[in-house]
Design an enzyme around this catalytic site. Sequence first.
Site, PDB file in Angstrom:
ATOM      1  CB  ALA A   1      -3.072  10.623 -10.983  1.00  0.00           C
ATOM      2  CB  ALA A   2       2.517  10.799 -10.580  1.00  0.00           C
ATOM      3  N   GLY A   3       1.540   8.840  -8.922  1.00  0.00           N
ATOM      4  CA  GLY A   3       0.599   7.328  -8.391  1.00  0.00           C
ATOM      5  C   GLY A   3       0.963   6.635  -9.169  1.00  0.00           C
ATOM      6  CG  ASP A   4      -4.016   7.309  -8.239  1.00  0.00           C
ATOM      7  OD1 ASP A   4      -3.166   6.499  -7.713  1.00  0.00           O
ATOM      8  OD2 ASP A   4      -4.418   8.408  -8.870  1.00  0.00           O
TER       9      ASP A   4
END
Length: 304
Positions: free
Chosen positions: A248-251
């Site tokens: 979820a780093a991209g989120d």
Amino acid sequence: MVIAVFGSINIDLVVTAPHLPHPGETLTGHTFRSVPGGKGANQAVACARLGATSRMVGRLGIDSFGAALRAGLTHEGVDAGGVLDDPELPSGMALITVDDSGENTIVVIPGANSSVGLAELARLDGLLAEADVLLLQLEVPLLAVIAAAAHARTRGVTVILDPAPAQALPDDLIALVDVLTPNETEAAALVGFPVASLADAARAAEALRARGARNVVVKRGRAGALVSSADGTLSLPSFPVVARDTVAAGDAFNGGLAVALAEGKPFAEAIRWGLAAGALAVTRVGAQAAMPTRGEVLALLDRA
């Protein structure tokens, strides 16, 4: 500032292990946990924690996972009034393995997310009149994503598309996007050549802008981000942190970007918000639980 999120809601079933399993390998892991996820819901929570009015549109199964996921969104301050119940399909699910270095593999079972369509688009229409930004991903049917982007465009709402999971996309969709935010793997799937260096990222971004995207941000993990816009190409560094879990780093990045743009911040500054949010997220375990607060992002930006 109001951000509408049109996308997936999943339950994440997460195991940790010494390394990611090789084909055919049986591996003894460390731990198991179930946590709320889905790229759409993750981004909705990210925006809410950063101070935006966050409104989620999607679909859940009528099951225990669905009830828990809806309650979790509400607890995080996300308006879940646009989340409908599916009478037949179960709630979406993601099976995630995280290794000791923080890298991960993810298998997604769409479930109710695969039925997102006309009913959800009708709910979205009711939200776009007040929205500043629409966040999109690719864990719901592509035709619905295209229609959502088109509806937002006609209302002058900024469209940010996270093209994940990686896949080829039609130019009709790319041309509706104000900010396209692939990582290197997703960029390669979009342009048809490897994206493994800064030069590759710049070439890919220019190719995607040529296909109609107004701005392209190639997320490069520890290497930061490559930004291509009408003002030129810019490489921005990441914030140095010790990664525990890259899920979820991209989120988190897209949430930070969306909130900053909704507040009218300059584009380069909005990218730094995204980088700061993403950096903070990888220092924690989980998806929605890892999303940083506004105060945490501001503190990191002030220290940089």
